[in-house]
Scaffold this motif. Structure first.
Motif, PDB file in Angstrom:
ATOM      1  N   TRP A 129      32.039  43.485  46.003  1.00 33.54           N
ATOM      2  CA  TRP A 129      31.183  42.570  45.335  1.00 33.54           C
ATOM      3  C   TRP A 129      32.377  41.661  45.147  1.00 33.54           C
ATOM      4  CZ3 TRP A 129      27.346  43.378  48.071  1.00 33.54           C
ATOM      5  CH2 TRP A 129      26.749  45.009  47.617  1.00 33.54           C
ATOM      6  N   ARG A 130      32.658  41.732  44.538  1.00 32.29           N
ATOM      7  CA  ARG A 130      34.162  40.397  44.260  1.00 32.29           C
ATOM      8  C   ARG A 130      34.782  39.810  45.518  1.00 32.29           C
ATOM      9  NH1 ARG A 130      37.462  43.331  41.596  1.00 32.29           N
ATOM     10  NH2 ARG A 130      39.500  43.200  42.400  1.00 32.29           N
ATOM     11  N   MET A 131      35.172  41.096  46.607  1.00 31.59           N
ATOM     12  CA  MET A 131      35.961  40.220  47.681  1.00 31.59           C
ATOM     13  C   MET A 131      34.481  40.027  48.381  1.00 31.59           C
ATOM     14  SD  MET A 131      36.350  44.028  49.761  1.00 31.59           S
ATOM     15  CE  MET A 131      37.479  44.032  48.439  1.00 31.59           C
ATOM     16  N   ALA A 132      33.962  40.099  48.422  1.00 28.92           N
ATOM     17  CA  ALA A 132      32.674  39.515  49.114  1.00 28.92           C
ATOM     18  C   ALA A 132      31.900  38.053  48.656  1.00 28.92           C
ATOM     19  CB  ALA A 132      31.195  40.175  48.764  1.00 28.92           C
ATOM     20  N   ALA A 133      32.542  38.028  47.075  1.00 29.23           N
ATOM     21  CA  ALA A 133      32.154  36.697  46.740  1.00 29.23           C
ATOM     22  C   ALA A 133      33.594  35.699  46.715  1.00 29.23           C
ATOM     23  CB  ALA A 133      32.096  36.911  45.170  1.00 29.23           C
ATOM     24  N   VAL A 134      34.559  36.030  47.183  1.00 27.81           N
ATOM     25  CA  VAL A 134      34.457  35.017  47.779  1.00 27.81           C
ATOM     26  C   VAL A 134      35.885  34.920  49.042  1.00 27.81           C
ATOM     27  CG1 VAL A 134      36.469  35.288  45.225  1.00 27.81           C
ATOM     28  CG2 VAL A 134      37.336  36.922  47.324  1.00 27.81           C
ATOM     29  N   ILE A 135      35.031  35.824  50.201  1.00 30.03           N
ATOM     30  CA  ILE A 135      35.285  36.002  51.786  1.00 30.03           C
ATOM     31  C   ILE A 135      34.550  35.586  52.741  1.00 30.03           C
ATOM     32  CG2 ILE A 135      35.869  37.163  53.647  1.00 30.03           C
ATOM     33  CD1 ILE A 135      38.545  36.816  51.456  1.00 30.03           C
ATOM     34  N   ARG A 136      33.403  36.116  51.840  1.00 26.27           N
ATOM     35  CA  ARG A 136      31.921  36.534  53.031  1.00 26.27           C
ATOM     36  C   ARG A 136      31.451  34.487  52.531  1.00 26.27           C
ATOM     37  NH1 ARG A 136      29.202  40.484  54.848  1.00 26.27           N
ATOM     38  NH2 ARG A 136      27.221  39.459  54.908  1.00 26.27           N
ATOM     39  N   PRO A 137      31.237  33.529  51.443  1.00 28.56           N
ATOM     40  CA  PRO A 137      31.641  32.413  51.460  1.00 28.56           C
ATOM     41  C   PRO A 137      32.501  31.417  52.588  1.00 28.56           C
ATOM     42  CG  PRO A 137      31.136  33.412  49.788  1.00 28.56           C
ATOM     43  CD  PRO A 137      32.088  34.144  50.137  1.00 28.56           C
ATOM     44  N   GLU A 184      42.769  34.085  53.586  1.00 31.53           N
ATOM     45  CA  GLU A 184      42.451  35.733  52.981  1.00 31.53           C
ATOM     46  C   GLU A 184      43.704  36.210  52.434  1.00 31.53           C
ATOM     47  OE1 GLU A 184      43.366  39.392  52.346  1.00 31.53           O
ATOM     48  OE2 GLU A 184      44.246  38.269  53.543  1.00 31.53           O
ATOM     49  N   LYS A 185      44.979  35.895  52.623  1.00 28.81           N
ATOM     50  CA  LYS A 185      45.867  36.258  52.125  1.00 28.81           C
ATOM     51  C   LYS A 185      46.391  35.253  51.019  1.00 28.81           C
ATOM     52  CE  LYS A 185      49.379  37.007  54.956  1.00 28.81           C
ATOM     53  NZ  LYS A 185      50.045  38.520  54.979  1.00 28.81           N
ATOM     54  N   SER A 186      46.586  34.059  50.995  1.00 21.90           N
ATOM     55  CA  SER A 186      46.260  33.299  49.629  1.00 21.90           C
ATOM     56  C   SER A 186      45.631  33.694  48.749  1.00 21.90           C
ATOM     57  CB  SER A 186      44.977  32.029  49.954  1.00 21.90           C
ATOM     58  OG  SER A 186      46.736  31.323  50.138  1.00 21.90           O
ATOM     59  N   LEU A 187      44.197  34.259  48.854  1.00 22.26           N
ATOM     60  CA  LEU A 187      42.560  34.832  47.610  1.00 22.26           C
ATOM     61  C   LEU A 187      43.319  36.089  47.297  1.00 22.26           C
ATOM     62  CD1 LEU A 187      39.882  34.279  49.805  1.00 22.26           C
ATOM     63  CD2 LEU A 187      40.489  33.209  47.842  1.00 22.26           C
ATOM     64  N   ALA A 232      48.620  50.288  57.644  1.00 23.37           N
ATOM     65  CA  ALA A 232      50.016  50.500  58.036  1.00 23.37           C
ATOM     66  C   ALA A 232      50.708  49.536  59.003  1.00 23.37           C
ATOM     67  CB  ALA A 232      49.922  51.954  59.918  1.00 23.37           C
ATOM     68  N   GLY A 233      49.448  48.098  59.956  1.00 28.73           N
ATOM     69  CA  GLY A 233      50.233  46.630  59.906  1.00 28.73           C
ATOM     70  C   GLY A 233      50.101  45.860  59.040  1.00 28.73           C
ATOM     71  N   GLY A 234      48.776  46.484  58.271  1.00 29.92           N
ATOM     72  CA  GLY A 234      49.003  45.138  56.837  1.00 29.92           C
ATOM     73  C   GLY A 234      48.981  44.122  56.894  1.00 29.92           C
ATOM     74  N   VAL A 235      48.238  43.338  57.830  1.00 33.06           N
ATOM     75  CA  VAL A 235      48.542  42.072  57.769  1.00 33.06           C
ATOM     76  C   VAL A 235      47.577  41.221  56.824  1.00 33.06           C
ATOM     77  CG1 VAL A 235      48.079  42.074  60.470  1.00 33.06           C
ATOM     78  CG2 VAL A 235      46.761  42.099  59.444  1.00 33.06           C
ATOM     79  N   LEU A 236      46.632  41.797  56.296  1.00 27.98           N
ATOM     80  CA  LEU A 236      45.792  41.464  55.321  1.00 27.98           C
ATOM     81  C   LEU A 236      45.972  41.150  53.706  1.00 27.98           C
ATOM     82  CD1 LEU A 236      42.350  43.247  55.878  1.00 27.98           C
ATOM     83  CD2 LEU A 236      43.068  40.832  56.485  1.00 27.98           C
ATOM     84  N   TYR A 237      48.057  41.849  53.714  1.00 29.11           N
ATOM     85  CA  TYR A 237      48.212  41.874  52.357  1.00 29.11           C
ATOM     86  C   TYR A 237      48.967  40.788  52.044  1.00 29.11           C
ATOM     87  CZ  TYR A 237      47.989  47.092  51.665  1.00 29.11           C
ATOM     88  OH  TYR A 237      47.955  48.354  52.145  1.00 29.11           O
ATOM     89  N   ALA A 238      48.363  39.824  50.724  1.00 25.91           N
ATOM     90  CA  ALA A 238      49.801  38.545  50.827  1.00 25.91           C
ATOM     91  C   ALA A 238      51.210  38.614  51.247  1.00 25.91           C
ATOM     92  CB  ALA A 238      49.386  38.237  49.132  1.00 25.91           C
TER      93      ALA A 238
END
Length: 392
Positions: free
Chosen positions: A175-183, A331-334, A386-392
């Motif tokens: 839910w924390r990620m929903a609050a910062v990503i979904r908007p 997303e990477k910044s978040l 494994a590709g890890g594109v979402l990691y900061a």
């Protein structure tokens, strides 16, 4: 057996006998025997309860001896869903009423639980609020027709408040990620000719003003007849290095047929290329063996894969392509601030759901044309830990 009232109310209810002896938490018993659970939704699925009482995790796996002790008596009541599939199992602690998730498909490596909600009531309230935000209805109806950075900030704050109130500030990762990503889906409103009207300087502020490539009329081949696409490339542009794609900037934009004829003669015959290769304009590449192209007549953005000779939809148009790479960059910044990738699978699902809100074509596996096999680049890329594109 569970009773499923799909005709009146669309709910699933259970009997007291079906809850014995494992569900002793009074409020949970009241919910399951009274109001019940919704048959389905975009985030939660309770279909497992349609024809059977809740079952213990220990009754559903083979390697019980390798199952963590805390998991054995947890009751499987549903699934956490992503865009087009089940993501994780939702389990209930029958003594405390706490709701968590786990991955039954990882046995014998199944070792833990992830918090989801302190109760069924909270779980349903959190899911309803998230769905209301996406549709701008209910308590988020005032966001209808509002887009841009201020709308994103307000939506995030209001959704966070719902979650914090229900968890006394200890908001579970999902839910924390929903609050910062979904908007973030509200950053751009409807466009004219293209799906989105991106805020001025959105890409410059995210990637840097010197990183945005804009094209001139001389760069366009005659087959690029879709005027909204021409205007977008002239006036808005795209990041030259979009993190997930690389634009070709050294020569005027070629058609896919011209690219292979001029740059790689002999690598592919006309029969190998898509039927529309002479109206597909190559912007650059997603990967070394995958071209980023735009249909010159419709403005649809596609990916041409050399290894399997397949053309697939990538985004509805250039505006949603720009949104997608902006979303990834944000997303990477978040993640750097909120450690979102600690729950990587849930984050990938949230990213797919957010993109699907703006651009269903980018995520929908239904074949868009006869040679389309239904694979979608962005959901697969998000889910590739494994590709890890979402990691900061």
């Amino acid at each position: 057996m569970s009773t499923t009232d799909t005709d009146v109310g669309g709910t699933i209810t259970l009997t007291d006998d079906e809850l014995d002896p494992y569900v002793t938490h009074a409020e949970t018993r009241h919910r399951l025997t009274g109001p019940g659970l919704p048959c389905g939704g975009s985030l939660l699925g309770f279909g497992v309860l349609r024809d059977a009482a809740p079952r213990r995790v220990a009754d559903l796996v083979d390697a019980i001896d390798k199952l963590a002790e805390e998991l054995r008596d947890q009751l499987v009541i549903g699934t956490l869903r992503t865009y087009d599939r089940d993501l994780e199992s939702i389990v209930l602690d029958g003594t405390t009423g706490e709701i968590r998730t786990t991955r039954l498909d990882r046995v014998p490596g199944l070792t833990g639980l992830a918090p989801l909600a302190p109760s069924l009531e909270a779980l349903l309230r959190f899911a309803a609020a998230t769905e209301e935000l996406a549709a701008a209805r209910g308590e988020f109806a005032s966001l209808g027709g509002r887009f841009g950075p201020k709308a994103v900030t307000e939506a995030s704050e209001r959704l966070s408040a719902v979650f914090e109130k229900g968890t006394e500030g200890a908001v579970p990762p999902y839910w924390r990620m929903a609050a910062v990503i979904r908007p973030l889906a509200r950053i751009a409103g409807p466009g004219t000719g293209l799906l989105l009207d991106l805020p001025p300087r959105l890409l410059e502020e995210e990637f840097g003003s010197g990183e945005i490539m804009r094209f001139e009329e001389v760069d366009f081949p005659a087959s690029l007849t879709h005027e909204p696409s021409r205007r977008f490339l002239r006036e808005t542009g795209l990041p030259e290095d979009g993190f997930m794609f690389q634009l070709d900037t050294e020569v005027p934009l070629p058609t896919l047929a011209e690219y292979y004829a001029d740059e790689r003669p002999g690598d592919f015959t006309d029969d190998d290329l898509p039927d529309d290769a002479r109206r597909l304009i190559r912007l650059g590449h997603l990967m070394e063996d995958t071209s980023l192209v735009v249909d010159g007549g419709t403005g649809t953005v596609l990916a041409w894969s050399e290894p399997d000779f397949t053309l697939r939809p990538l985004n509805a148009d250039l505006s949603t392509l720009a949104f997608t790479v902006w979303l990834l960059h944000r997303e990477k910044s978040l993640d750097a601030t909120h450690d979102l990738t600690a729950a990587y699978g849930q984050l990938a699902a949230t990213m797919t759901q957010t993109l699907a809100t703006v651009d269903p074509l980018a995520c929908d596996p239904a074949p868009a044309f006869p040679t389309d096999d239904g694979r979608r680049h962005w959901p697969e890329t998000f889910a590739d830990q494994a590709g890890g594109v979402l990691y900061a």
